[in-house]
Design a protein around this motif. Structure first.
Motif, PDB file in Angstrom:
ATOM      1  N   ILE A 197      63.323-107.537 101.931  1.00  0.00           N
ATOM      2  CA  ILE A 197      62.565-108.234 102.983  1.00  0.00           C
ATOM      3  C   ILE A 197      63.185-109.619 103.160  1.00  0.00           C
ATOM      4  CG2 ILE A 197      60.291-109.050 103.722  1.00  0.00           C
ATOM      5  CD1 ILE A 197      59.047-106.973 101.876  1.00  0.00           C
ATOM      6  N   ASP A 198      63.987-109.750 104.192  1.00  0.00           N
ATOM      7  CA  ASP A 198      64.606-111.055 104.464  1.00  0.00           C
ATOM      8  C   ASP A 198      63.617-112.010 105.129  1.00  0.00           C
ATOM      9  OD1 ASP A 198      67.065-110.212 103.416  1.00  0.00           O
ATOM     10  OD2 ASP A 198      67.597-109.261 105.320  1.00  0.00           O
ATOM     11  N   HIS A 199      62.688-111.457 105.887  1.00  0.00           N
ATOM     12  CA  HIS A 199      61.689-112.323 106.530  1.00  0.00           C
ATOM     13  C   HIS A 199      60.503-111.476 106.968  1.00  0.00           C
ATOM     14  CE1 HIS A 199      60.074-115.755 108.741  1.00  0.00           C
ATOM     15  NE2 HIS A 199      59.799-114.909 109.714  1.00  0.00           N
TER      16      HIS A 199
ATOM     17  N   THR B 117      65.506-104.671 105.602  1.00  0.00           N
ATOM     18  CA  THR B 117      66.643-103.752 105.481  1.00  0.00           C
ATOM     19  C   THR B 117      66.277-102.641 104.508  1.00  0.00           C
ATOM     20  OG1 THR B 117      68.207-105.554 105.887  1.00  0.00           O
ATOM     21  CG2 THR B 117      69.077-103.534 104.897  1.00  0.00           C
ATOM     22  N   VAL B 118      66.387-101.396 104.971  1.00  0.00           N
ATOM     23  CA  VAL B 118      66.063-100.210 104.174  1.00  0.00           C
ATOM     24  C   VAL B 118      67.358 -99.473 103.861  1.00  0.00           C
ATOM     25  CG1 VAL B 118      64.654 -98.123 104.033  1.00  0.00           C
ATOM     26  CG2 VAL B 118      63.861-100.070 105.377  1.00  0.00           C
ATOM     27  N   ALA B 119      67.482 -98.968 102.645  1.00  0.00           N
ATOM     28  CA  ALA B 119      68.716 -98.305 102.209  1.00  0.00           C
ATOM     29  C   ALA B 119      68.776 -96.862 102.700  1.00  0.00           C
ATOM     30  CB  ALA B 119      68.818 -98.364 100.688  1.00  0.00           C
ATOM     31  N   MET B 120      68.503 -96.639 103.970  1.00  0.00           N
ATOM     32  CA  MET B 120      68.633 -95.330 104.614  1.00  0.00           C
ATOM     33  C   MET B 120      69.214 -95.539 106.002  1.00  0.00           C
ATOM     34  SD  MET B 120      65.074 -93.379 103.584  1.00  0.00           S
ATOM     35  CE  MET B 120      65.568 -91.887 104.451  1.00  0.00           C
ATOM     36  N   ARG B 121      69.823 -94.476 106.526  1.00  0.00           N
ATOM     37  CA  ARG B 121      70.396 -94.575 107.860  1.00  0.00           C
ATOM     38  C   ARG B 121      69.292 -94.690 108.918  1.00  0.00           C
ATOM     39  NH1 ARG B 121      75.775 -93.630 107.706  1.00  0.00           N
ATOM     40  NH2 ARG B 121      76.601 -92.581 105.831  1.00  0.00           N
ATOM     41  N   CYS B 122      69.629 -95.318 110.025  1.00  0.00           N
ATOM     42  CA  CYS B 122      68.621 -95.635 111.034  1.00  0.00           C
ATOM     43  C   CYS B 122      68.015 -94.386 111.663  1.00  0.00           C
ATOM     44  CB  CYS B 122      69.238 -96.518 112.127  1.00  0.00           C
ATOM     45  SG  CYS B 122      69.655 -98.190 111.567  1.00  0.00           S
TER      46      CYS B 122
ATOM     47  N   GLN C  47      83.586-100.905 104.731  1.00  0.00           N
ATOM     48  CA  GLN C  47      82.653 -99.875 104.279  1.00  0.00           C
ATOM     49  C   GLN C  47      81.744 -99.459 105.430  1.00  0.00           C
ATOM     50  OE1 GLN C  47      80.292-101.162 100.969  1.00  0.00           O
ATOM     51  NE2 GLN C  47      78.946 -99.371 101.025  1.00  0.00           N
ATOM     52  N   SER C  48      81.485 -98.189 105.517  1.00  0.00           N
ATOM     53  CA  SER C  48      80.623 -97.687 106.584  1.00  0.00           C
ATOM     54  C   SER C  48      79.177 -98.067 106.308  1.00  0.00           C
ATOM     55  CB  SER C  48      80.746 -96.162 106.687  1.00  0.00           C
ATOM     56  OG  SER C  48      80.361 -95.559 105.456  1.00  0.00           O
ATOM     57  N   PRO C  49      78.386 -98.341 107.341  1.00  0.00           N
ATOM     58  CA  PRO C  49      76.976 -98.728 107.127  1.00  0.00           C
ATOM     59  C   PRO C  49      76.203 -97.629 106.418  1.00  0.00           C
ATOM     60  CG  PRO C  49      77.679 -99.235 109.360  1.00  0.00           C
ATOM     61  CD  PRO C  49      78.774 -98.390 108.754  1.00  0.00           C
ATOM     62  N   ASP C  50      75.453 -98.028 105.416  1.00  0.00           N
ATOM     63  CA  ASP C  50      74.634 -97.091 104.650  1.00  0.00           C
ATOM     64  C   ASP C  50      73.158 -97.459 104.665  1.00  0.00           C
ATOM     65  OD1 ASP C  50      74.858 -99.394 103.207  1.00  0.00           O
ATOM     66  OD2 ASP C  50      75.299 -98.425 101.283  1.00  0.00           O
ATOM     67  N   ALA C  51      72.775 -98.455 105.462  1.00  0.00           N
ATOM     68  CA  ALA C  51      71.388 -98.918 105.508  1.00  0.00           C
ATOM     69  C   ALA C  51      71.019 -99.242 106.943  1.00  0.00           C
ATOM     70  CB  ALA C  51      71.207-100.143 104.620  1.00  0.00           C
ATOM     71  N   CYS C  52      69.748 -99.546 107.135  1.00  0.00           N
ATOM     72  CA  CYS C  52      69.234 -99.862 108.466  1.00  0.00           C
ATOM     73  C   CYS C  52      68.453-101.167 108.398  1.00  0.00           C
ATOM     74  CB  CYS C  52      68.344 -98.737 108.978  1.00  0.00           C
ATOM     75  SG  CYS C  52      67.753 -98.991 110.669  1.00  0.00           S
ATOM     76  N   ARG C  53      68.866-102.109 109.215  1.00  0.00           N
ATOM     77  CA  ARG C  53      68.147-103.385 109.318  1.00  0.00           C
ATOM     78  C   ARG C  53      67.198-103.309 110.508  1.00  0.00           C
ATOM     79  NH1 ARG C  53      70.552-109.121 111.494  1.00  0.00           N
ATOM     80  NH2 ARG C  53      68.657-110.366 111.131  1.00  0.00           N
ATOM     81  N   ILE C  54      65.912-103.427 110.226  1.00  0.00           N
ATOM     82  CA  ILE C  54      64.870-103.385 111.251  1.00  0.00           C
ATOM     83  C   ILE C  54      64.366-104.811 111.452  1.00  0.00           C
ATOM     84  CG2 ILE C  54      62.662-102.381 111.911  1.00  0.00           C
ATOM     85  CD1 ILE C  54      63.225-100.125 109.916  1.00  0.00           C
TER      86      ILE C  54
END
Length: 377
Positions: A217-219, A81-86, A165-172
């Protein structure tokens, strides 16, 4: 005739008896012997229980050989997960063979909230505690191998709160198949565009003020995805102190074949070193802002096999314990009685010495006077 043969056979078997029976009237018992026997039986019972515990346990055997499989593809499992929009970030892999693997081949971009919920924070703290223990006690890795497919999933649990809350990050998240050579998986600003000399990212349309490569980094794993296996980077969280910041992970991947009583799988272990720096061209710190994971494949392959003590070996060890304790306690008891008899014999000799009888010439007689019939009158 048959009775005579049976009698001869029975007499022959009696002569071969290695455990002759001694009549109880010939056996002398003592309090010391009973005490030693009680100690021996207690010790045998304790050691038998401990030996049975060892017999039930298993251990991991490690074998090393050259990895000859260089044609198959390597699977990379990713959940970052990165703290930027996708729409501002792109992920892809470029290996040493100049082969580009686009994230569109297996990765999913999911808009999420970067801050974790209370339940997710608790999960992350628990995972970080496990990681710190694994770094201190490497033998715990064997426990993780044994518990694969039996323990709870190590994936990040979903949010339990309905945040508005509106999404503020991108989970890849997802997986990619790459060549089994060294490569570089990276997440940086803009989507990747291939061209003859490699590839580039469309970063011109993104303002530098919106750069934020704080990530979690979740995984991250290589090879077959095995629930219950904890990898070195799982639970890692980094916060960017500057907009133009580069995070680098240098990973060495070791092919591993895992054979336990529960599973048989082909996975990969890896070690990692980390580095982060701020991009400042004026100060000589060149590069591109983003997250870079440079991996290299080891030429050695590890085969991890779970082994168990054979039953015959358990019986041999158990017989050795019982026989050894009986023999040792018998020797110690005999030696103790021998020493005690010597001490008691000397004490009796000293106590039975006659008293000195003075003689007229001033000498002393150490002999007892003879008792006769006349001396009693």
């Amino acid at each position: 005739m048959r009775r005579l043969n049976r009698k001869k056979t029975l007499n022959l078997m009696k002569e071969l008896d290695a455990f002759p029976k001694v009549p109880e009237s010939y056996v002398e018992t003592s309090a010391s012997g009973g005490t030693v026997s009680l100690i021996a039986f207690t010790t045998i019972a304790f050691l038998t229980i401990m030996e049975f515990t060892v017999y039930r346990d298993t251990w991991m055997k490690y074998e090393y050989e050259v990895d000859k499989d260089f044609t198959s593809k390597l699977r990379i499992n990713i959940d970052i997960t990165v703290a930027m929009r996708c729409q501002y970030v792109g992920a892809d892999v470029l290996d040493l063979a100049e082969t580009m693997v686009s994230s569109a081949d297996g990765l999913i971009y999911e808009p999420v909230i970067f801050d974790l919920s209370p339940q997710q924070k608790e999960w992350q703290r628990m995972l970080q505690r496990i990681q710190s223990r694994l770094q201190e006690e490497h033998s715990l890795q064997d426990v993780i191998f044994k518990s694969a497919f039996k323990s709870a999933s190590t994936a990040l649990p979903p949010r339990e709160d309905n945040s508005l809350q509106s999404p503020d990050a991108c989970r890849i998240h997802g997986h990619l198949y790459v060549n089994k050579v060294a490569g570089n998986f990276h997440i940086t600003v803009g989507k990747a565009i291939p061209h003859p000399r490699g590839h580039a990212h469309l970063a011109a349309l993104v303002s530098h003020e919106s750069y934020n490569f704080s990530h979690r980094i979740d995984h991250l794993s290589f090879g077959e995805l095995i629930p219950g296996i904890i990898n070195p980077l799982d639970g890692t969280e980094k916060t960017a102190s500057d907009h133009n910041q580069m995070f680098q992970y240098f990973i060495t991947v070791v092919p591993t074949k895992l054979h336990t009583y529960k599973i048989s799988a082909e996975t990969h272990q890896f070690s990692v070193t980390e580095r982060e720096r701020v991009i400042n061209h004026a100060a000589g710190s060149h590069g591109v802002s983003g997250i870079f994971m440079k991996y290299d494949i080891s030429s050695l392959m590890v085969t991890v096999t779970e082994e168990h003590m054979p039953f015959w070996q358990f019986l041999v060890r158990l017989c050795g314990i019982i026989g050894g304790i009986f023999s040792t306690t018998g020797i110690l008891h005999g030696f103790g009685r021998f020493v005690a008899e010597i001490i008691f014999c000397r004490f009796r000799l000293n106590s039975n010495k006659s008293t000195s009888v003075p003689l007229p010439d001033g000498h002393a007689s150490n002999h007892l006077p003879l008792i006769t019939d006349n001396s009693t009158h």
